[in-house]
Every structure is written in structure tokens, then in C-alpha cells.
Motif scaffolding. Structure first.
Motif, PDB file in Angstrom:
ATOM      1  N   VAL A  89      62.298-106.928 -39.753  1.00  0.00           N
ATOM      2  CA  VAL A  89      62.099-108.211 -39.385  1.00  0.00           C
ATOM      3  C   VAL A  89      62.127-108.606 -41.036  1.00  0.00           C
ATOM      4  CG1 VAL A  89      59.686-107.690 -39.485  1.00  0.00           C
ATOM      5  CG2 VAL A  89      60.686-109.274 -38.536  1.00  0.00           C
ATOM      6  N   ASP A  90      61.109-108.155 -41.991  1.00  0.00           N
ATOM      7  CA  ASP A  90      60.760-108.789 -43.159  1.00  0.00           C
ATOM      8  C   ASP A  90      62.090-108.339 -43.954  1.00  0.00           C
ATOM      9  OD1 ASP A  90      58.232-108.430 -42.677  1.00  0.00           O
ATOM     10  OD2 ASP A  90      57.666-106.871 -43.923  1.00  0.00           O
ATOM     11  N   MET A  91      62.693-107.736 -43.712  1.00  0.00           N
ATOM     12  CA  MET A  91      64.508-108.087 -44.258  1.00  0.00           C
ATOM     13  C   MET A  91      65.226-108.901 -43.526  1.00  0.00           C
ATOM     14  SD  MET A  91      64.796-103.752 -44.126  1.00  0.00           S
ATOM     15  CE  MET A  91      66.265-103.559 -45.495  1.00  0.00           C
ATOM     16  N   ILE A  92      65.491-108.914 -42.139  1.00  0.00           N
ATOM     17  CA  ILE A  92      65.638-110.139 -42.231  1.00  0.00           C
ATOM     18  C   ILE A  92      65.623-111.201 -42.298  1.00  0.00           C
ATOM     19  CG2 ILE A  92      66.733-111.277 -39.523  1.00  0.00           C
ATOM     20  CD1 ILE A  92      65.853-108.666 -38.402  1.00  0.00           C
ATOM     21  N   ASN A  93      64.049-111.654 -42.503  1.00  0.00           N
ATOM     22  CA  ASN A  93      63.525-113.042 -42.806  1.00  0.00           C
ATOM     23  C   ASN A  93      64.073-113.069 -44.036  1.00  0.00           C
ATOM     24  OD1 ASN A  93      62.477-113.717 -39.803  1.00  0.00           O
ATOM     25  ND2 ASN A  93      59.969-112.957 -40.273  1.00  0.00           N
ATOM     26  N   ALA A  94      63.950-112.129 -45.148  1.00  0.00           N
ATOM     27  CA  ALA A  94      63.737-112.564 -46.059  1.00  0.00           C
ATOM     28  C   ALA A  94      65.678-112.930 -46.409  1.00  0.00           C
ATOM     29  CB  ALA A  94      64.040-111.690 -47.114  1.00  0.00           C
ATOM     30  N   SER A  95      66.706-112.408 -45.793  1.00  0.00           N
ATOM     31  CA  SER A  95      67.519-113.060 -46.136  1.00  0.00           C
ATOM     32  C   SER A  95      67.632-114.519 -45.695  1.00  0.00           C
ATOM     33  CB  SER A  95      68.947-111.860 -45.370  1.00  0.00           C
ATOM     34  OG  SER A  95      68.783-110.872 -46.140  1.00  0.00           O
ATOM     35  N   LEU A  96      66.916-114.797 -43.905  1.00  0.00           N
ATOM     36  CA  LEU A  96      66.900-115.904 -43.588  1.00  0.00           C
ATOM     37  C   LEU A  96      66.657-116.728 -44.621  1.00  0.00           C
ATOM     38  CD1 LEU A  96      66.476-115.118 -40.215  1.00  0.00           C
ATOM     39  CD2 LEU A  96      68.656-115.986 -41.189  1.00  0.00           C
ATOM     40  N   ASP A  97      65.114-116.621 -44.968  1.00  0.00           N
ATOM     41  CA  ASP A  97      64.817-117.429 -46.040  1.00  0.00           C
ATOM     42  C   ASP A  97      65.533-118.104 -46.983  1.00  0.00           C
ATOM     43  OD1 ASP A  97      62.706-117.776 -43.929  1.00  0.00           O
ATOM     44  OD2 ASP A  97      61.140-116.491 -44.977  1.00  0.00           O
ATOM     45  N   LEU A  98      66.256-117.060 -47.143  1.00  0.00           N
ATOM     46  CA  LEU A  98      67.016-117.611 -48.717  1.00  0.00           C
ATOM     47  C   LEU A  98      67.882-118.578 -48.706  1.00  0.00           C
ATOM     48  CD1 LEU A  98      67.039-116.950 -52.453  1.00  0.00           C
ATOM     49  CD2 LEU A  98      68.096-114.315 -51.719  1.00  0.00           C
ATOM     50  N   ASP A  99      68.756-118.058 -47.471  1.00  0.00           N
ATOM     51  CA  ASP A  99      69.329-118.157 -46.900  1.00  0.00           C
ATOM     52  C   ASP A  99      69.271-119.836 -46.496  1.00  0.00           C
ATOM     53  OD1 ASP A  99      72.378-118.681 -45.796  1.00  0.00           O
ATOM     54  OD2 ASP A  99      71.416-119.274 -43.928  1.00  0.00           O
ATOM     55  N   THR A 100      68.083-120.089 -46.307  1.00  0.00           N
ATOM     56  CA  THR A 100      67.868-121.680 -46.011  1.00  0.00           C
ATOM     57  C   THR A 100      67.254-122.725 -47.589  1.00  0.00           C
ATOM     58  OG1 THR A 100      67.269-120.981 -44.403  1.00  0.00           O
ATOM     59  CG2 THR A 100      65.701-123.227 -45.412  1.00  0.00           C
ATOM     60  N   GLU A 101      66.721-121.675 -47.839  1.00  0.00           N
ATOM     61  CA  GLU A 101      66.516-122.163 -49.675  1.00  0.00           C
ATOM     62  C   GLU A 101      67.861-122.353 -50.578  1.00  0.00           C
ATOM     63  OE1 GLU A 101      63.975-123.227 -51.121  1.00  0.00           O
ATOM     64  OE2 GLU A 101      63.401-122.450 -49.138  1.00  0.00           O
ATOM     65  N   TRP A 102      69.280-121.968 -50.082  1.00  0.00           N
ATOM     66  CA  TRP A 102      70.686-121.754 -50.426  1.00  0.00           C
ATOM     67  C   TRP A 102      71.161-123.068 -49.582  1.00  0.00           C
ATOM     68  CZ3 TRP A 102      72.370-120.627 -55.414  1.00  0.00           C
ATOM     69  CH2 TRP A 102      72.445-118.888 -55.714  1.00  0.00           C
ATOM     70  N   GLU A 103      70.818-123.435 -48.530  1.00  0.00           N
ATOM     71  CA  GLU A 103      71.304-124.465 -47.986  1.00  0.00           C
ATOM     72  C   GLU A 103      70.857-125.722 -48.275  1.00  0.00           C
ATOM     73  OE1 GLU A 103      73.278-125.685 -44.451  1.00  0.00           O
ATOM     74  OE2 GLU A 103      72.798-123.820 -44.814  1.00  0.00           O
ATOM     75  N   LYS A 104      69.965-125.156 -48.812  1.00  0.00           N
ATOM     76  CA  LYS A 104      68.479-126.907 -49.583  1.00  0.00           C
ATOM     77  C   LYS A 104      69.674-126.997 -50.891  1.00  0.00           C
ATOM     78  CE  LYS A 104      64.673-126.225 -47.617  1.00  0.00           C
ATOM     79  NZ  LYS A 104      62.785-125.630 -47.401  1.00  0.00           N
ATOM     80  N   GLU A 105      69.401-126.050 -51.468  1.00  0.00           N
ATOM     81  CA  GLU A 105      70.711-126.255 -53.004  1.00  0.00           C
ATOM     82  C   GLU A 105      71.850-126.675 -52.579  1.00  0.00           C
ATOM     83  OE1 GLU A 105      69.358-126.677 -55.725  1.00  0.00           O
ATOM     84  OE2 GLU A 105      67.571-126.374 -55.143  1.00  0.00           O
ATOM     85  N   MET A 106      72.645-126.043 -52.118  1.00  0.00           N
ATOM     86  CA  MET A 106      74.029-126.918 -51.086  1.00  0.00           C
ATOM     87  C   MET A 106      73.868-128.096 -50.705  1.00  0.00           C
ATOM     88  SD  MET A 106      76.488-125.085 -49.208  1.00  0.00           S
ATOM     89  CE  MET A 106      75.940-125.398 -47.453  1.00  0.00           C
ATOM     90  N   ASN A 107      72.580-128.556 -50.230  1.00  0.00           N
ATOM     91  CA  ASN A 107      72.879-129.940 -49.751  1.00  0.00           C
ATOM     92  C   ASN A 107      72.319-131.344 -50.933  1.00  0.00           C
ATOM     93  OD1 ASN A 107      73.694-129.775 -46.661  1.00  0.00           O
ATOM     94  ND2 ASN A 107      71.272-129.218 -46.552  1.00  0.00           N
ATOM     95  N   LYS A 108      71.706-130.326 -51.995  1.00  0.00           N
ATOM     96  CA  LYS A 108      71.529-131.400 -52.804  1.00  0.00           C
ATOM     97  C   LYS A 108      72.955-131.670 -53.874  1.00  0.00           C
ATOM     98  CE  LYS A 108      66.955-129.492 -53.929  1.00  0.00           C
ATOM     99  NZ  LYS A 108      66.044-128.595 -54.567  1.00  0.00           N
TER     100      LYS A 108
END
Length: 142
Positions: free
Chosen positions: A47-66
Motif C-alpha cells: 500500500v505504501d508503494m502504491i501510494n508513493a507512485s500515486l502521490d508522485l504522479d499527482t505532483e507530476w500532474e500539478k507540474e504538468m498543469n503549470k
């Protein structure tokens, strides 16, 4: 007076040297988020591994939107419409790719690993697109 001219000259040189380096700045900003994700991946807890990928994906998504918004501000109206359509297509394609990856991993690895692997796949796709847009933005600023 000479000191003022020297300082002004150094500032101009510094501005020129760093102009068009959005991709490098983005990569530096994301190092902290990637290090945090690495901690989750290293934990060995699924679960930590999945959440790490999802959280990092969210951060990359924010940067992509910027960077997407920065590019939109630079484009003429005609090109904005094309660019928006391109991004919408990319979002749809990403969804399809992630679903296909999930389905493949279900068959190959089973349901326990499929979520983790699909989250990692989505992260990879999002990061790649974000860096692609950052390069495009840098080209617009040259």
C-alpha cells in the motif's frame, strides 16, 4: 558606479544563462517529491508503494498543469486550440494505456501486483509528458 555596472552586468549574464531552463528547474523541484516516493517504494509495504507512485504522479500532474498553462499563454489563439485538443487526446490516451497495463498485469502478476504496477505505469506516462511540455516551453522562450 563601477561596482553598480559590474553588478548589473552580472545580473544580465545570470538571467541569460538561466533563461529557457524550465525543464532543469522542474527536475530540481521534483527531486524532493521523488525522494519522498522512494521511501514508500523502499518500505516493501504494497500500500505504501502504491501510494508513493500515486502521490508522485499527482505532483507530476500539478507540474504538468503549470507548464501547460505557461505554454497556453505563449501561443497564438489558433495554436491554443490545437494544443488544447492535443492535451485532451493525451489525457484520454493515458487513461487507455493505464487500463491496458492494469489488465495485462492482472493476467501476468495477479490482482495484488496489478495496482502497484499500473500506478507506476501512470506515473511514468505523466512524468514523460510533463518533461516533454517543459522542453516545448523552453523552445518557446528561445
Amino acid at each position: 558606479m563601477k561596482k553598480l555596472l559590474l553588478i548589473a552586468g552580472l545580473l544580465v549574464i545570470g538571467a541569460i544563462a538561466f533563461a529557457g531552463k524550465y525543464e532543469n528547474e522542474l527536475t530540481e523541484r521534483m527531486k524532493v517529491a521523488e525522494e519522498k516516493a522512494q521511501t514508500g517504494w523502499d518500505s516493501g509495504v504494497r500500500v505504501d508503494m502504491i501510494n508513493a507512485s500515486l502521490d508522485l504522479d499527482t505532483e507530476w500532474e500539478k507540474e504538468m498543469n503549470k507548464v501547460y498553462d505557461l505554454i497556453l499563454k505563449k501561443l497564438p489563439a489558433k495554436e491554443k486550440t490545437k494544443f488544447k485538443a492535443e492535451q485532451n487526446k493525451w489525457v484520454k490516451d493515458r487513461k487507455v494505456k493505464v487500463q491496458k497495463a492494469y489488465d495485462k498485469y492482472i493476467k501476468e502478476e495477479g490482482p495484488r501486483m496489478a495496482g502497484e504496477l499500473a500506478a507506476s505505469e501512470r506515473l511514468s506516462i505523466t512524468k514523460e509528458r510533463t518533461l516533454e511540455l517543459a522542453k516545448r516551453y523552453d523552445k518557446l522562450n528561445k
